[in-house]
Design a protein around this motif. Sequence first.
Motif, PDB file in Angstrom:
ATOM      1  N   ARG A 106      63.690 -61.368  27.486  1.00  0.00           N
ATOM      2  CA  ARG A 106      63.902 -61.630  28.912  1.00  0.00           C
ATOM      3  C   ARG A 106      63.250 -60.530  29.737  1.00  0.00           C
ATOM      4  NH1 ARG A 106      67.244 -59.640  32.983  1.00  0.00           N
ATOM      5  NH2 ARG A 106      68.541 -61.142  34.113  1.00  0.00           N
ATOM      6  N   LEU A 131      67.446 -56.086  41.163  1.00  0.00           N
ATOM      7  CA  LEU A 131      68.781 -56.196  40.539  1.00  0.00           C
ATOM      8  C   LEU A 131      68.812 -57.035  39.270  1.00  0.00           C
ATOM      9  CD1 LEU A 131      71.581 -56.786  43.215  1.00  0.00           C
ATOM     10  CD2 LEU A 131      71.308 -54.872  41.635  1.00  0.00           C
ATOM     11  N   LEU A 132      67.975 -58.051  39.224  1.00  0.00           N
ATOM     12  CA  LEU A 132      68.011 -58.961  38.075  1.00  0.00           C
ATOM     13  C   LEU A 132      67.537 -58.289  36.797  1.00  0.00           C
ATOM     14  CD1 LEU A 132      68.720 -62.015  37.898  1.00  0.00           C
ATOM     15  CD2 LEU A 132      66.288 -62.475  37.999  1.00  0.00           C
ATOM     16  N   TRP A 139      70.786 -49.995  38.088  1.00  0.00           N
ATOM     17  CA  TRP A 139      71.484 -51.227  38.478  1.00  0.00           C
ATOM     18  C   TRP A 139      72.777 -50.895  39.237  1.00  0.00           C
ATOM     19  CZ3 TRP A 139      76.357 -53.188  37.359  1.00  0.00           C
ATOM     20  CH2 TRP A 139      76.582 -54.478  37.847  1.00  0.00           C
ATOM     21  N   ARG A 146      73.312 -52.002  42.966  1.00  0.00           N
ATOM     22  CA  ARG A 146      74.320 -53.047  43.178  1.00  0.00           C
ATOM     23  C   ARG A 146      75.318 -52.609  44.242  1.00  0.00           C
ATOM     24  NH1 ARG A 146      76.800 -57.066  43.564  1.00  0.00           N
ATOM     25  NH2 ARG A 146      77.380 -58.600  41.982  1.00  0.00           N
ATOM     26  N   ALA A 171      64.578 -65.142  42.485  1.00  0.00           N
ATOM     27  CA  ALA A 171      65.882 -65.623  41.999  1.00  0.00           C
ATOM     28  C   ALA A 171      66.527 -66.625  42.945  1.00  0.00           C
ATOM     29  CB  ALA A 171      66.835 -64.440  41.797  1.00  0.00           C
ATOM     30  N   GLY A 172      66.109 -66.600  44.220  1.00  0.00           N
ATOM     31  CA  GLY A 172      66.863 -67.379  45.192  1.00  0.00           C
ATOM     32  C   GLY A 172      66.187 -68.643  45.676  1.00  0.00           C
ATOM     33  N   THR A 175      65.982 -71.708  42.170  1.00  0.00           N
ATOM     34  CA  THR A 175      67.356 -72.006  41.744  1.00  0.00           C
ATOM     35  C   THR A 175      68.075 -72.876  42.771  1.00  0.00           C
ATOM     36  OG1 THR A 175      67.857 -69.858  42.712  1.00  0.00           O
ATOM     37  CG2 THR A 175      67.902 -69.998  40.304  1.00  0.00           C
ATOM     38  N   THR A 176      67.991 -72.445  44.029  1.00  0.00           N
ATOM     39  CA  THR A 176      68.710 -73.160  45.081  1.00  0.00           C
ATOM     40  C   THR A 176      68.099 -74.549  45.285  1.00  0.00           C
ATOM     41  OG1 THR A 176      68.690 -70.974  46.055  1.00  0.00           O
ATOM     42  CG2 THR A 176      69.732 -72.672  47.327  1.00  0.00           C
ATOM     43  N   ALA A 202      69.202 -76.807  42.473  1.00  0.00           N
ATOM     44  CA  ALA A 202      70.624 -77.160  42.586  1.00  0.00           C
ATOM     45  C   ALA A 202      70.820 -78.233  43.661  1.00  0.00           C
ATOM     46  CB  ALA A 202      71.443 -75.916  42.919  1.00  0.00           C
ATOM     47  N   ASP A 253      72.140 -67.049  30.289  1.00  0.00           N
ATOM     48  CA  ASP A 253      72.241 -65.667  30.731  1.00  0.00           C
ATOM     49  C   ASP A 253      72.027 -64.862  29.466  1.00  0.00           C
ATOM     50  OD1 ASP A 253      72.550 -63.691  32.448  1.00  0.00           O
ATOM     51  OD2 ASP A 253      74.669 -63.990  32.841  1.00  0.00           O
TER      52      ASP A 253
HETATM   53  C1  HEM Z   1      72.194 -72.226  43.105  1.00  0.00           C
HETATM   54  C2  HEM Z   1      71.488 -71.130  43.225  1.00  0.00           C
HETATM   55  C3  HEM Z   1      71.512 -70.005  42.243  1.00  0.00           C
HETATM   56  C4  HEM Z   1      71.766 -70.008  40.897  1.00  0.00           C
HETATM   57  C5  HEM Z   1      72.100 -71.199  40.010  1.00  0.00           C
HETATM   58  C6  HEM Z   1      71.681 -68.627  40.448  1.00  0.00           C
HETATM   59  C7  HEM Z   1      71.896 -68.227  39.140  1.00  0.00           C
HETATM   60  C8  HEM Z   1      71.933 -66.901  38.734  1.00  0.00           C
HETATM   61  C9  HEM Z   1      72.239 -66.440  37.382  1.00  0.00           C
HETATM   62  C10 HEM Z   1      72.584 -67.358  36.202  1.00  0.00           C
HETATM   63  C11 HEM Z   1      72.172 -65.105  37.377  1.00  0.00           C
HETATM   64  C12 HEM Z   1      72.378 -64.166  36.180  1.00  0.00           C
HETATM   65  C13 HEM Z   1      71.028 -64.048  35.552  1.00  0.00           C
HETATM   66  C14 HEM Z   1      70.940 -63.055  34.390  1.00  0.00           C
HETATM   67  O1  HEM Z   1      71.528 -61.981  34.493  1.00  0.00           O
HETATM   68  O2  HEM Z   1      70.222 -63.360  33.412  1.00  0.00           O
HETATM   69  C15 HEM Z   1      71.799 -64.687  38.729  1.00  0.00           C
HETATM   70  C16 HEM Z   1      71.628 -63.392  39.117  1.00  0.00           C
HETATM   71  C17 HEM Z   1      71.108 -63.009  40.338  1.00  0.00           C
HETATM   72  N1  HEM Z   1      70.791 -63.841  41.397  1.00  0.00           N
HETATM   73 FE1  HEM Z   1      71.115 -65.808  41.482  1.00  0.00          FE
HETATM   74  N2  HEM Z   1      71.350 -67.835  41.521  1.00  0.00           N
HETATM   75  C18 HEM Z   1      71.233 -68.618  42.628  1.00  0.00           C
HETATM   76  C19 HEM Z   1      70.895 -68.236  43.918  1.00  0.00           C
HETATM   77  C20 HEM Z   1      70.509 -66.941  44.262  1.00  0.00           C
HETATM   78  C21 HEM Z   1      70.055 -66.522  45.566  1.00  0.00           C
HETATM   79  C22 HEM Z   1      69.963 -67.441  46.798  1.00  0.00           C
HETATM   80  C23 HEM Z   1      69.737 -65.198  45.484  1.00  0.00           C
HETATM   81  C24 HEM Z   1      69.196 -64.220  46.506  1.00  0.00           C
HETATM   82  C25 HEM Z   1      69.012 -64.412  47.756  1.00  0.00           C
HETATM   83  C26 HEM Z   1      70.010 -64.786  44.125  1.00  0.00           C
HETATM   84  C27 HEM Z   1      69.833 -63.519  43.647  1.00  0.00           C
HETATM   85  C28 HEM Z   1      70.270 -63.080  42.422  1.00  0.00           C
HETATM   86  C29 HEM Z   1      70.259 -61.664  42.007  1.00  0.00           C
HETATM   87  C30 HEM Z   1      69.778 -60.474  42.858  1.00  0.00           C
HETATM   88  C31 HEM Z   1      70.783 -61.622  40.714  1.00  0.00           C
HETATM   89  C32 HEM Z   1      71.013 -60.378  39.842  1.00  0.00           C
HETATM   90  C33 HEM Z   1      72.403 -59.854  40.164  1.00  0.00           C
HETATM   91  C34 HEM Z   1      72.771 -58.624  39.351  1.00  0.00           C
HETATM   92  O3  HEM Z   1      72.362 -58.490  38.179  1.00  0.00           O
HETATM   93  O4  HEM Z   1      73.503 -57.780  39.882  1.00  0.00           O
HETATM   94  N3  HEM Z   1      70.481 -65.855  43.410  1.00  0.00           N
HETATM   95  N4  HEM Z   1      71.679 -65.806  39.529  1.00  0.00           N
END
Ligand code: HEM
Length: 350
Positions: free
Chosen positions: A82, A94-95, A102, A106, A271-272, A275-276, A279, A338
């Motif tokens: 990954r 962050l991801l 992190w 965070r 990430a945003g 995904t959105t 969905a 994940d």
């Molecule tokens: C339906 C919409 C979304 C889904 C299904 C989703 C799904 C996920 C998943 C499964 C993770 C964990 C990934 C991993 O660690 O391998 C994640 C982390 C993250 N997502 Fe989303 N996400 C969505 C929307 C968003 C949006 C809109 C943003 C930003 C504007 C965003 C920003 C992030 C960030 C920054 C992380 C890392 C958080 C951390 O590790 O502290 N995501 N998301």
Amino acid sequence: MDIRPEPFEPPAPIPRTVPPSRLDIIKVMFRNPLELWGAPSYSLPYIQVKFFGRLTTIANHPGLIRHVLVDNAANYAMQPIRQLVLRPILRDGLLTAEGQVWKRSRKAMAQVFTPRHARGFAGKMFRISEGFAERYDAAARTGEPVNIAVGMTELTYEILADTLFSGEIATGTEGFADRVDSLLHNMGRIDPLDLLQAPAWIPRITRIPGKRALSAFRKIVSDTMDARRARMTTEPEGVPDDFLTLLLRLEGPEGLTRDEIEDNILTFIGAGHETTARALAWTLYCVSESPHFRLLMEEEIDHVMAEGRDPVDWLEAMPHVRAAFEEALRLYPPAPLDQPGAHPRRPVDG
Ligand code: HEM
């Protein structure tokens, strides 16, 4: 008498009964990773499989997931494959950040994702969605079929550009959507050589176009940051209250470095966006196949809108809409895996 039609049965991959071969994994991974799961994945608390020669444990039970991600997070590191794919793009966003980077990021970022800021963004999102719905309606009236997957990608892109930069992008908004598209489609994909654990120095041909797109993209983000930073100094009262301003305010020893801000902007885009969009598209697909439920949602929406509530409270006030969205997320997760690996964590930095 219940006159409801038969409930809609959403299409789903049939769980495998035999483990996939290496070739199957490579083929399926690109098409739909959910097709990799076998029947035990849906019933056992965890499964152990050999994944390209490496014994891999996959936690399915919520308690085990909590054990790995929350209660004992310090014992686990991100899956190398990954990180190999995502870190060159998102670096210390962050991801992909780990350890102390992190933790600090965070904590700093929690100041951005507050209910007060969400309130501000909800209004913007509503206005953009309303404009989009009007255009979409007009297009649908021509009788041409509409593609909701494309439509939702356009809508979420518009929302992203506005909430992130308020449209103030260094090169102008023209062509920016295409650059985001090219970046997402060329980067962040697993190359067959990654799966075969080929050494990192062997070039991944699938990523070559993406590398060019990435450096052009980083330059735009960096110029956009500089322009906003200059504006924050010359006219502090007039700067937009968007993600960019909020993130730039975090710069400092307790917050984020300049590079980390850039990495996180890329992370939000990566990430945003897709995904959105995915969905929302799956939600609309499921709803379009469930007219009875759609009626309930429409009544709920009309009722809440007539009350003139703040958009930020809508989700709470619309249990059917929320249920539809959550069910679509459950059935068609846009990010289905994940992936922290079950390895001892690298020593934390800093
Ligand atoms: C339906 C919409 C979304 C889904 C299904 C989703 C799904 C996920 C998943 C499964 C993770 C964990 C990934 C991993 O660690 O391998 C994640 C982390 C993250 N997502 Fe989303 N996400 C969505 C929307 C968003 C949006 C809109 C943003 C930003 C504007 C965003 C920003 C992030 C960030 C920054 C992380 C890392 C958080 C951390 O590790 O502290 N995501 N998301």
